[in-house]
Write a protein that holds these residues in place. Structure first.
Motif, PDB file in Angstrom:
ATOM      1  N   TYR A 123       0.946  -1.106   0.149  1.00  0.00           N
ATOM      2  CA  TYR A 123       0.071  -0.039   0.203  1.00  0.00           C
ATOM      3  C   TYR A 123       0.830   1.295   0.004  1.00  0.00           C
ATOM      4  O   TYR A 123       0.600   2.260  -0.642  1.00  0.00           O
ATOM      5  CB  TYR A 123      -0.862   0.034   1.281  1.00  0.00           C
ATOM      6  N   THR A 166       4.183   1.427  -0.884  1.00  0.00           N
ATOM      7  CA  THR A 166       4.882   1.520  -2.167  1.00  0.00           C
ATOM      8  C   THR A 166       3.807   2.209  -3.294  1.00  0.00           C
ATOM      9  O   THR A 166       4.326   2.954  -4.226  1.00  0.00           O
ATOM     10  CB  THR A 166       5.482   0.196  -2.575  1.00  0.00           C
ATOM     11  N   TYR A 187       1.228   3.904  -3.087  1.00  0.00           N
ATOM     12  CA  TYR A 187       0.881   4.959  -2.910  1.00  0.00           C
ATOM     13  C   TYR A 187       1.989   6.200  -3.316  1.00  0.00           C
ATOM     14  O   TYR A 187       1.557   7.190  -4.071  1.00  0.00           O
ATOM     15  CB  TYR A 187       0.734   5.642  -1.375  1.00  0.00           C
ATOM     16  N   TYR A 188       3.125   5.980  -3.173  1.00  0.00           N
ATOM     17  CA  TYR A 188       4.530   6.639  -3.617  1.00  0.00           C
ATOM     18  C   TYR A 188       4.383   6.530  -4.932  1.00  0.00           C
ATOM     19  O   TYR A 188       5.013   7.467  -5.736  1.00  0.00           O
ATOM     20  CB  TYR A 188       5.520   6.562  -2.714  1.00  0.00           C
ATOM     21  N   HIS A 208       2.312   5.711  -7.542  1.00  0.00           N
ATOM     22  CA  HIS A 208       1.179   6.438  -8.438  1.00  0.00           C
ATOM     23  C   HIS A 208       0.621   7.608  -7.783  1.00  0.00           C
ATOM     24  O   HIS A 208      -0.457   8.098  -8.470  1.00  0.00           O
ATOM     25  CB  HIS A 208       0.055   5.279  -8.141  1.00  0.00           C
ATOM     26  N   ARG A 209       1.246   8.240  -6.966  1.00  0.00           N
ATOM     27  CA  ARG A 209       0.768   9.757  -6.558  1.00  0.00           C
ATOM     28  C   ARG A 209       0.895  10.550  -7.733  1.00  0.00           C
ATOM     29  O   ARG A 209       1.936  10.512  -8.408  1.00  0.00           O
ATOM     30  CB  ARG A 209       1.281  10.310  -5.314  1.00  0.00           C
ATOM     31  N   CYS A 210       0.052  11.834  -7.816  1.00  0.00           N
ATOM     32  CA  CYS A 210      -0.176  12.583  -8.942  1.00  0.00           C
ATOM     33  C   CYS A 210       0.891  13.698  -8.664  1.00  0.00           C
ATOM     34  O   CYS A 210       1.423  14.194  -7.456  1.00  0.00           O
ATOM     35  CB  CYS A 210      -1.413  13.493  -8.902  1.00  0.00           C
ATOM     36  N   PRO A 211       1.822  14.248  -9.573  1.00  0.00           N
ATOM     37  CA  PRO A 211       2.974  15.051  -9.174  1.00  0.00           C
ATOM     38  C   PRO A 211       2.453  16.616  -9.000  1.00  0.00           C
ATOM     39  O   PRO A 211       1.477  17.052  -9.275  1.00  0.00           O
ATOM     40  CB  PRO A 211       3.635  15.140 -10.795  1.00  0.00           C
TER      41      PRO A 211
END
Length: 73
Positions: free
Chosen positions: A63, A65, A67-68, A70-73
């Motif tokens: 979870y 991994t 999150y970091y 696929h997070r939006c820039p």
């Protein structure tokens, strides 16, 4: 050479009160702990809890991994 007869052989009689037959006392602490925690119903329960904890840990790592990654820039 001449043997001295029947009296030349000496047999010691054991005093039954001096013999310690307590096997558990002679076992090491780690062996007793292993026998208590890893064998029987307690062992099955601990193995199931360990597997569940491992699965939760893997889920949490995935979870975080994800999150970091696929997070939006």
């Amino acid at each position: 050479m001449e043997s001295s007869g029947e009296g030349s052989v000496h047999y010691d009689c054991w005093n039954e009160s001096n013999i310690n037959m307590n096997v558990e006392a002679s076992e090491s602490t780690t062996r007793r702990l292993y026998n208590r925690l890893c064998i029987g119903n307690t062992g099955i329960a601990l193995k199931a809890l360990g597997a569940l904890a491992a699965l939760v840990g893997i889920y949490f790592i995935g979870y975080v991994t994800g999150y970091y990654v696929h997070r939006c820039p």
